[in-house]
Scaffold this motif. Structure first.
Motif, mmCIF file in Angstrom:
data_model
loop_
_atom_site.group_PDB
_atom_site.id
_atom_site.type_symbol
_atom_site.label_atom_id
_atom_site.label_comp_id
_atom_site.label_asym_id
_atom_site.label_seq_id
_atom_site.Cartn_x
_atom_site.Cartn_y
_atom_site.Cartn_z
ATOM 1 N N THR B 66 0.388 -1.498 -0.295
ATOM 2 C CA THR B 66 0.020 -0.205 -0.251
ATOM 3 C C THR B 66 0.818 1.301 0.009
ATOM 4 O OG1 THR B 66 0.132 -0.298 2.267
ATOM 5 C CG2 THR B 66 -2.570 -1.051 1.579
ATOM 6 N N ASP B 67 0.246 2.466 -0.225
ATOM 7 C CA ASP B 67 0.914 3.865 -0.431
ATOM 8 C C ASP B 67 1.602 4.020 1.110
ATOM 9 O OD1 ASP B 67 1.212 3.909 -2.928
ATOM 10 O OD2 ASP B 67 -0.499 5.422 -3.175
ATOM 11 N N TYR B 68 1.113 3.970 2.081
ATOM 12 C CA TYR B 68 1.259 5.278 3.454
ATOM 13 C C TYR B 68 1.210 3.984 4.699
ATOM 14 C CZ TYR B 68 -0.983 8.664 1.159
ATOM 15 O OH TYR B 68 -1.462 9.484 0.121
ATOM 16 N N PHE B 79 -2.346 1.794 5.648
ATOM 17 C CA PHE B 79 -3.166 2.260 4.296
ATOM 18 C C PHE B 79 -3.079 2.727 2.507
ATOM 19 C CE2 PHE B 79 -3.160 7.054 4.390
ATOM 20 C CZ PHE B 79 -2.744 7.326 5.132
ATOM 21 N N GLU B 80 -4.050 2.610 2.579
ATOM 22 C CA GLU B 80 -4.126 2.176 1.011
ATOM 23 C C GLU B 80 -5.557 3.788 0.957
ATOM 24 O OE1 GLU B 80 -1.921 2.126 -1.334
ATOM 25 O OE2 GLU B 80 -2.924 2.947 -2.832
ATOM 26 N N ALA B 81 -5.114 4.681 -0.366
ATOM 27 C CA ALA B 81 -6.067 6.160 -0.233
ATOM 28 C C ALA B 81 -6.569 5.932 -1.724
ATOM 29 C CB ALA B 81 -5.343 7.710 -0.377
ATOM 30 N N LYS B 82 -7.678 5.726 -2.035
ATOM 31 C CA LYS B 82 -8.356 5.904 -3.345
ATOM 32 C C LYS B 82 -9.141 7.098 -3.361
ATOM 33 C CE LYS B 82 -6.244 2.380 -4.503
ATOM 34 N NZ LYS B 82 -5.252 1.704 -5.938
ATOM 35 N N GLU B 83 -9.304 6.864 -4.619
ATOM 36 C CA GLU B 83 -10.069 8.133 -5.157
ATOM 37 C C GLU B 83 -11.557 8.079 -6.483
ATOM 38 O OE1 GLU B 83 -9.012 12.473 -5.347
ATOM 39 O OE2 GLU B 83 -6.620 11.585 -5.663
ATOM 40 N N HIS B 98 -2.129 -7.691 -5.677
ATOM 41 C CA HIS B 98 -1.180 -7.642 -4.750
ATOM 42 C C HIS B 98 -1.513 -6.474 -2.808
ATOM 43 C CE1 HIS B 98 1.639 -9.156 -7.985
ATOM 44 N NE2 HIS B 98 2.229 -9.655 -6.894
ATOM 45 N N GLN B 99 -2.040 -5.288 -3.540
ATOM 46 C CA GLN B 99 -2.345 -4.680 -3.061
ATOM 47 C C GLN B 99 -3.039 -5.310 -1.336
ATOM 48 O OE1 GLN B 99 -4.071 -1.511 -4.892
ATOM 49 N NE2 GLN B 99 -2.125 -0.136 -4.046
ATOM 50 N N ILE B 100 -4.224 -5.758 -1.798
ATOM 51 C CA ILE B 100 -5.405 -6.881 -1.430
ATOM 52 C C ILE B 100 -4.223 -8.218 -0.708
ATOM 53 C CG2 ILE B 100 -7.447 -8.274 -0.769
ATOM 54 C CD1 ILE B 100 -7.596 -5.636 -1.858
HETATM 55 MG MG LIG Z 1 -2.152 4.601 -4.682
#
Ligand SMILES: [Mg+2]
Ligand SMILES: [Mg+2]
Lengths: 185, 185
Positions: B66-68, B79-83, B98-100
């Motif tokens: 994830t990004d953070y 966590f990951e952030a999505k819009e 991979h993120q999951i």
């Molecule tokens: Mg991201």
């Protein structure tokens, strides 16, 4: 006299071995620890039709944190890996201010924070608090390095193996999770 | 009728706001959380004399995490952030396997893991376990998105402020550190 095979003679980098170690921990559900990507300042990107974007100009940036972090048994893990070919001491110029600052912030949040140092044909686990001692001595115009005997006295040697190659979690387990746990020195 | 100023109308990205939020947490010694650098595959580097190395060819790589991530009161945070600009649902194609997988590994190590979703003029805190429910439904040939009403029911709205802008730590505090803590639905 025959020496034990040393880390520095095996033709692999410390980073390679740590990446393999982390892969072992991940696969065996022991810990989730990753190396952060190298920070890069991207200046110019081309977007060719029908193929992937190409970064045409970028520069290496100094990281504001350490290289590795993750989780082991709910606890936050954070460390930096450093090598020296120096024979008598470990130069503190291997660190920059931001990394030390980050490590102090992590300790203030009760994280498990340390350095893995490859030096003098040995891999060492040095707790962040011990590093801060040597760093602060330098800041007060003391010596700019950790002497070999000082490192031997304050750090824990990590035995090298096949899988995992650098079993630093076993040191964390002893220091932070064992009933009789307690730090060195 | 006048609407409250919404996140999506303020002309800043979710990432900008999260970076400002994390800076606030760091400066005020509340938490140490950083965005990971964008992973880049470096192919060609020039080393001009007397100036910094220039990356001449590189490609964006898919992140395996994830990004953070970081630490709050000793606990590992990830966590990951999505819009989405979608009006009726949040598309799960915003995540890759991979993120999951990474988020499941973090939960297995007892980490605090979630997604911050900006959608429907609101910022939501969605716990990883809830995300896994929707993800697994998709994997079993169910719908490929989270419906607006489903998100409203399972996620926590985060109120936006000046400093910190997106106070997700207050949600973590309630869910994981309050005496009466307990998850939604
Ligand atoms: Mg991201
Ligand atoms: Mg490094």
């Amino acid at each position: 006299q025959k020496r034990a095979p040393s880390y520095s003679n095996r033709g692999m980098t410390l980073e390679d071995d740590l990446n393999e170690t982390n892969k072992y921990y991940l696969t065996n559900q022991i810990a989730v620890i990753h190396k952060k990507p190298t920070p890069v300042q991207i200046v110019n990107v081309h977007y060719p039709k029908r193929s992937a974007a190409v970064i045409k100009e970028a520069y290496f940036k100094q990281s504001s944190t350490t290289d590795y972090n993750g989780i082991y048994k709910g606890r936050y893990i954070d460390f930096e890996a450093k090598e020296t070919k120096n024979k008598t001491s470990f130069p503190l110029q291997n660190f920059h201010d931001h990394q030390i600052e980050h490590m102090k912030q992590v300790k203030a949040q009760d994280g498990i924070c340390f350095v893995i140092i490859s030096a003098f044909d040995q891999v060492y686990f040095l707790e962040a608090d011990k590093l801060f001692y040597f760093w602060d001595r330098k800041e007060k115009n003391g010596r700019k390095s950790i002497r070999k005997d000082e490192l031997e006295e304050t750090a824990y040697p990590i035995s090298l193996g096949y899988a995992p190659r650098i079993d630093y979690i076993s040191i964390i387990e002893q220091l932070y999770f064992s009933p009789s746990s307690g730090a060195k020195g």
